[in-house]
Design a protein around this motif. Structure first.
Motif, short mmCIF file in Angstrom:
data_model
loop_
_atom_site.label_atom_id
_atom_site.label_comp_id
_atom_site.label_asym_id
_atom_site.label_seq_id
_atom_site.Cartn_x
_atom_site.Cartn_y
_atom_site.Cartn_z
N TRP A 55 -99.53 -57.97 -51.71
CA TRP A 55 -100.36 -57.22 -50.76
C TRP A 55 -100.54 -57.94 -49.43
O TRP A 55 -100.57 -57.32 -48.37
CB TRP A 55 -101.70 -56.86 -51.38
N ASN A 56 -100.63 -59.28 -49.46
CA ASN A 56 -100.69 -60.02 -48.20
C ASN A 56 -99.46 -59.74 -47.35
O ASN A 56 -99.56 -59.44 -46.17
CB ASN A 56 -100.76 -61.54 -48.48
N SER A 57 -98.29 -59.85 -47.97
CA SER A 57 -97.04 -59.66 -47.23
C SER A 57 -96.92 -58.23 -46.71
O SER A 57 -96.46 -58.01 -45.58
CB SER A 57 -95.84 -60.00 -48.12
N CYS A 58 -97.34 -57.26 -47.52
CA CYS A 58 -97.29 -55.86 -47.07
C CYS A 58 -98.15 -55.66 -45.83
O CYS A 58 -97.71 -55.08 -44.82
CB CYS A 58 -97.76 -54.93 -48.18
N MET A 59 -99.39 -56.12 -45.89
CA MET A 59 -100.30 -55.91 -44.77
C MET A 59 -99.86 -56.68 -43.53
O MET A 59 -99.95 -56.18 -42.40
CB MET A 59 -101.72 -56.33 -45.17
N GLU A 60 -99.35 -57.89 -43.73
CA GLU A 60 -98.90 -58.68 -42.58
C GLU A 60 -97.68 -58.05 -41.92
O GLU A 60 -97.60 -57.97 -40.69
CB GLU A 60 -98.60 -60.11 -43.04
N SER A 61 -96.74 -57.58 -42.73
CA SER A 61 -95.53 -56.98 -42.18
C SER A 61 -95.84 -55.67 -41.46
O SER A 61 -95.36 -55.41 -40.35
CB SER A 61 -94.52 -56.74 -43.30
N LEU A 62 -96.69 -54.84 -42.07
CA LEU A 62 -97.06 -53.57 -41.45
C LEU A 62 -97.82 -53.80 -40.15
O LEU A 62 -97.60 -53.11 -39.15
CB LEU A 62 -97.91 -52.75 -42.42
N SER A 63 -98.73 -54.77 -40.14
CA SER A 63 -99.53 -55.01 -38.95
C SER A 63 -98.70 -55.59 -37.81
O SER A 63 -99.07 -55.45 -36.64
CB SER A 63 -100.71 -55.94 -39.27
N MET A 64 -97.57 -56.22 -38.14
CA MET A 64 -96.67 -56.75 -37.10
C MET A 64 -95.54 -55.77 -36.77
O MET A 64 -94.67 -56.08 -35.95
CB MET A 64 -96.08 -58.09 -37.54
N GLY A 65 -95.54 -54.62 -37.42
CA GLY A 65 -94.53 -53.61 -37.11
C GLY A 65 -93.14 -53.94 -37.60
O GLY A 65 -92.15 -53.46 -37.03
#
Length: 376
Positions: A355-365
């Motif tokens: 979930w960390n990686s998902c949120m970080e990747s989505l927030s950075m586009g």
């Protein structure tokens, strides 16, 4: 007489990197708004959280009051590269030892309660004993912080019919639960995750309405949370990266690459790919001629600072370094993931979908190629 703080906040994370990280980001967000914030876990895991901080200037840590609560020594075996169950069962001794912070945490709660007009406890789902310990104190309220998606909470231990109906409406199929976690950890979760207390004021989640709106609404309708507060405040991680501290060499390499040209490969802090998977991925990288950064490391141990029995690391196929020279980097240790994802040269993230990686990747586009490994 020392003046009491109007509101103090005590944060109690679970001792795994994805949990330590999210709750440290949350603590820094609160402290940046002027609240006195206390962050309490075992000595090893306080140090782990601090040394792996990303996205913030390191000086921001000075605003947090860190409390290293004693726990007994615990074994820190290395992960099994070729285990058929990819869940990091080698961390179980650290998880069990962590439960011993309950007594020193109780003392800390009493101290903070007496020094505050109001004390807010934010505990990880797997640190729910913190809320229990606060029940006897008159000026406290506690919140359950969920480090996983809203959807996950609707499917464990079993999926409700309303959730199943919503999934069908979106043509979504959940993977089988077999092998997702070990029986030992499943028992640990049941003993600790569901230790709810009636005085709990609500839930805080690292997600947002745009991403999981319909699942968040289902969570609001759960019996345990009717009439209570639910805050969806994700992404917790910084979306604007603040400079400061040491700059990793991979960022200098990224500076020289075309925009959107680099594949970033990382499977997180609790995943250990098999030797065969690493070999096949290496062959694919060579044949693709793709620019890349590959974080090639096994899962964290219970104490990441332990020196005894450290594994030698993965072996790459003969000639790999020569074949990829100039168009890629292999990082064998901790990597600055937020900085990499925020860089304009990064075009795709091959991820285990924690979930960390998902949120970080989505927030950075940055789009990602999904390769779930265990409980992802």
């Amino acid at each position: 007489m020392e003046q009491k703080s109007k509101v103090s906040i005590l944060v109690v994370p679970f001792p795994a990197q994805g949990h330590l990280n999210q709750l440290l980001h949350f603590s820094l967000l609160l402290s940046s708004r002027g609240f006195p914030v206390h962050y309490a876990t075992s000595p090893t895991h306080v140090l782990q959280a601090k040394c792996r901080l990303q996205g913030w200037n390191p000086s921001s840590l000075h605003a947090i009051h860190f409390h290293s609560l004693p726990i007994p020594p615990f074994p820190t075996p290395p992960p099994d590269y070729n285990s058929t169950i990819k869940f990091p069962s080698h961390l179980q001794p650290a998880f069990e030892a962590f439960l011993h912070i309950r007594a020193p945490l109780s003392s800390l709660l009493q101290t903070l309660s007496s020094a505050s007009t109001r004390l807010v406890i934010v505990h990880d789902s797997l640190s729910s004993f913190a809320g229990k310990e606060a029940e006897s104190l008159p000026n406290t309220e506690s919140y359950n912080f969920r480090c996983l998606s809203a959807l996950f909470g609707l499917t464990f231990p079993q999926i409700s019919e309303s959730t199943a109906k919503l999934l069908r409406a979106h043509d979504l199929v959940l993977p089988a639960k077999d092998g997702r976690v070990t029986e030992e950890f499943s028992d640990f979760m049941i003993r600790n995750y569901y230790d709810n207390n009636e005085r709990e004021s609500g839930m805080i989640m690292n997600t947002c309405k745009k991403l999981e709106g319909e699942f968040l609404e289902l969570r609001r309708q759960e019996l345990d949370y009717i009439g209570k507060k639910l805050f969806a405040i994700g992404p917790i991680n910084p979306v604007v990266i603040r400079g400061g501290g040491h700059r990793h060499e991979c960022l200098d390499w990224l500076d020289k690459q075309p925009d959107g040209s680099v594949l970033y490969i990382s499977f997180g802090s609790t995943t250990t790919p098999s030797e065969d998977q690493v070999e096949q991925l290496a062959i694919g990288i060579v044949q693709s001629r793709q620019r890349f950064i590959w974080v090639l490391r096994s899962a964290d141990r219970g104490n990441i600072f332990a020196e005894e029995g450290k594994e030698a690391g993965y072996k790459l196929p003969p000639g790999f370094d020569k074949e990829v020279e100039g168009r890629g980097m292999v990082i064998r240790d901790w990597a600055p993931q937020l900085d990499i994802l925020a860089h304009t040269s990064t075009g795709l993230f091959m991820s285990h979908c924690g979930w960390n990686s998902c949120m970080e990747s989505l927030s950075m586009g940055v789009p990602f190629a999904a390769w779930p490994m265990h409980s992802d």
